[in-house]
Scaffold this motif. Structure first.
Motif, short mmCIF file in Angstrom:
data_model
loop_
_atom_site.label_atom_id
_atom_site.label_comp_id
_atom_site.label_asym_id
_atom_site.label_seq_id
_atom_site.Cartn_x
_atom_site.Cartn_y
_atom_site.Cartn_z
N GLU A 234 24.27 8.18 0.19
CA GLU A 234 23.06 7.72 -0.49
C GLU A 234 22.47 6.52 0.23
O GLU A 234 21.25 6.42 0.38
N ARG B 6 18.80 6.26 1.70
CA ARG B 6 17.86 5.23 1.26
C ARG B 6 17.32 4.44 2.46
O ARG B 6 16.14 4.12 2.52
N HIS C 292 11.78 -2.39 -4.97
CA HIS C 292 13.23 -2.32 -4.98
C HIS C 292 13.84 -3.37 -5.91
O HIS C 292 14.84 -3.12 -6.57
N VAL D 257 13.52 -2.04 -9.37
CA VAL D 257 14.43 -0.92 -9.64
C VAL D 257 15.85 -1.40 -9.87
O VAL D 257 16.52 -1.01 -10.84
N THR E 166 5.38 0.95 -7.58
CA THR E 166 5.83 1.94 -6.62
C THR E 166 4.75 2.29 -5.61
O THR E 166 5.02 2.42 -4.41
N THR F 156 14.26 2.86 -14.44
CA THR F 156 14.89 2.73 -13.12
C THR F 156 14.97 4.09 -12.43
O THR F 156 14.65 4.22 -11.24
N THR F 157 15.40 5.10 -13.16
CA THR F 157 15.51 6.43 -12.58
C THR F 157 14.15 6.97 -12.16
O THR F 157 14.00 7.55 -11.08
N LEU G 171 13.02 5.30 -8.92
CA LEU G 171 13.72 5.86 -7.77
C LEU G 171 13.17 7.24 -7.40
O LEU G 171 13.00 7.55 -6.22
N CYS G 172 12.88 8.05 -8.41
CA CYS G 172 12.36 9.40 -8.15
C CYS G 172 10.95 9.34 -7.56
O CYS G 172 10.63 10.10 -6.64
N HIS H 287 9.73 6.89 -5.82
CA HIS H 287 9.88 6.41 -4.45
C HIS H 287 10.35 7.53 -3.54
O HIS H 287 9.90 7.65 -2.39
N GLU H 288 11.24 8.38 -4.04
CA GLU H 288 11.71 9.53 -3.27
C GLU H 288 10.56 10.49 -2.97
O GLU H 288 10.40 10.96 -1.84
N TYR I 147 18.92 15.04 -5.42
CA TYR I 147 18.87 13.84 -6.24
C TYR I 147 17.76 13.94 -7.28
O TYR I 147 17.96 13.62 -8.46
#
Length: 332
Positions: A140, A144, A184, A187, A204, A231-232, A235-236, A238-239, A295
């Motif tokens: 991970e 990242r 970041h 997050v 984001t 938070t999740t 992250l998603c 950002h992905e 993920y």
């Protein structure tokens, strides 16, 4: 493994009485199947130590991972040459934790030894789990870091195209990197119990916005998410943004990305989100599922309680998912 008399039945009854699950292996041909289950402890009487058994166990021990040292309890006959037996087993089974008892052995002594061996086995499996977690964390982290570097490279290109002077470029580029840093921080160091979905979206996508040019369109009602859900989601997003930078709607000057969310009026209330890309290169569904896609599916599925739908349409990637608001907000 206790092939003579009623030894196997007696030992099994003794272990079961002390809540120790046990399997009896009678047929030598089946020993491979039993060992493949990675037993906690192997108990064998002296009579069971035939050449075939010695070889099968030795082969299994040789194939063990580095964390494993299977405990083997050997019940020796008192007429046996114990020194010779110990020396030979240490030679053929070097990767085993061996315990020896001379029969007759008291039930208390045997059970105590087996339980101690099982505790040692559990500690080994704790080490195994720690190693597996560390490997996953390294994967991970590597993923990242690659995403962050891709984001920085994209921000550089976007800023370079819109700058007229070196000083203007430096100020703009610095501001975008600071915005990426805030994403970041938000997050990984969120302090509040709840966070606004619009705040997550603004943080984001701020690094990818250009003055007078809206390449990322967002919109939806004001909703407060739990810190875990927020938070999740961050992250998603950002992905998804990183993927769009590398291959999709943000990889070309003409590309666009849309992220919208909505609430249903029916009960129970549901929150639906939709990510849509357009204007980028023609999308081709990948032949294998990468870490990022795995993920996204796992993270969004866990938060929303429903699996996301990812559509690799030629005109652009689309990702949608919905779930009960009660899963995402403390005060729906």
């Amino acid at each position: 493994m206790a092939p003579y008399r009623r030894d196997a039945d007696y030992l099994k009854q003794l272990f079961v009485e002390h809540d120790i699950p046990v399997d009896v292996c009678i047929d030598v041909a089946e020993i491979h199947d039993y060992l493949a289950r990675s037993p906690g402890v192997l108990v064998a009487t002296h009579e069971a130590l035939t050449p075939d058994i010695l070889k099968n166990v030795a082969d299994h021990l040789a194939s063990q991972p580095s964390w494993s040292e299977m405990p083997i309890v050997v019940l020796l006959d008192r007429t046996s040459n114990q020194i010779r037996v110990r020396t030979e087993l240490a030679r053929v089974w070097p990767r085993a934790r061996q315990l020896f008892y001379q029969r007759p052995v008291t039930p208390v002594e045997l059970i105590s030894g087996v339980q101690s061996a099982m505790l040692a086995r559990l500690r080994q499996r704790d080490v195994r789990d720690h190693i597996e977690r560390e490997i996953e964390l390294r994967r991970e982290l590597n993923h990242r870091v690659k995403n962050i570097l891709a984001s920085v490279a994209s921000i550089f290109e976007m800023t370079h195209r819109g700058a007229n002077t070196l000083a203007e470029f430096a100020d703009d580029f610095r501001g975008r990197l600071e915005a990426l840093s805030r994403v970041h921080s938000a997050v990984f160091h969120a302090a509040d119990e709840e966070v606004s979905i619009s705040a997550i979206v603004d943080l984001t996508f701020e690094p990818y916005r250009l003055p007078g040019l809206s390449r990322v369109v967002t919109g939806g009602p004001e909703i407060m998410l739990t810190r875990e859900a927020g938070t999740t989601l961050a992250l998603c997003l950002h992905e998804l943004a990183t993927n769009a930078i590398k291959y999709g709607g943000l990889s070309t000057p003409e590309g666009r990305v849309s992220f919208t969310w909505s609430l249903s009026e029916d009960e129970p209330a549901t929150l639906a989100i939709a990510w849509t890309e357009e204007g980028g290169p023609a999308v081709v569904e990948p032949s294998r599922t990468g870490y990022g896609t795995r993920y996204l599916k796992a993270a969004l599925g866990s938060v929303f309680g429903m699996k996301p739908v990812m559509t690799f349409a030629p005109e652009g990637l689309r990702c949608t998912v919905s779930g009960r608001v009660s899963r995402l907000s403390r005060n729906p």
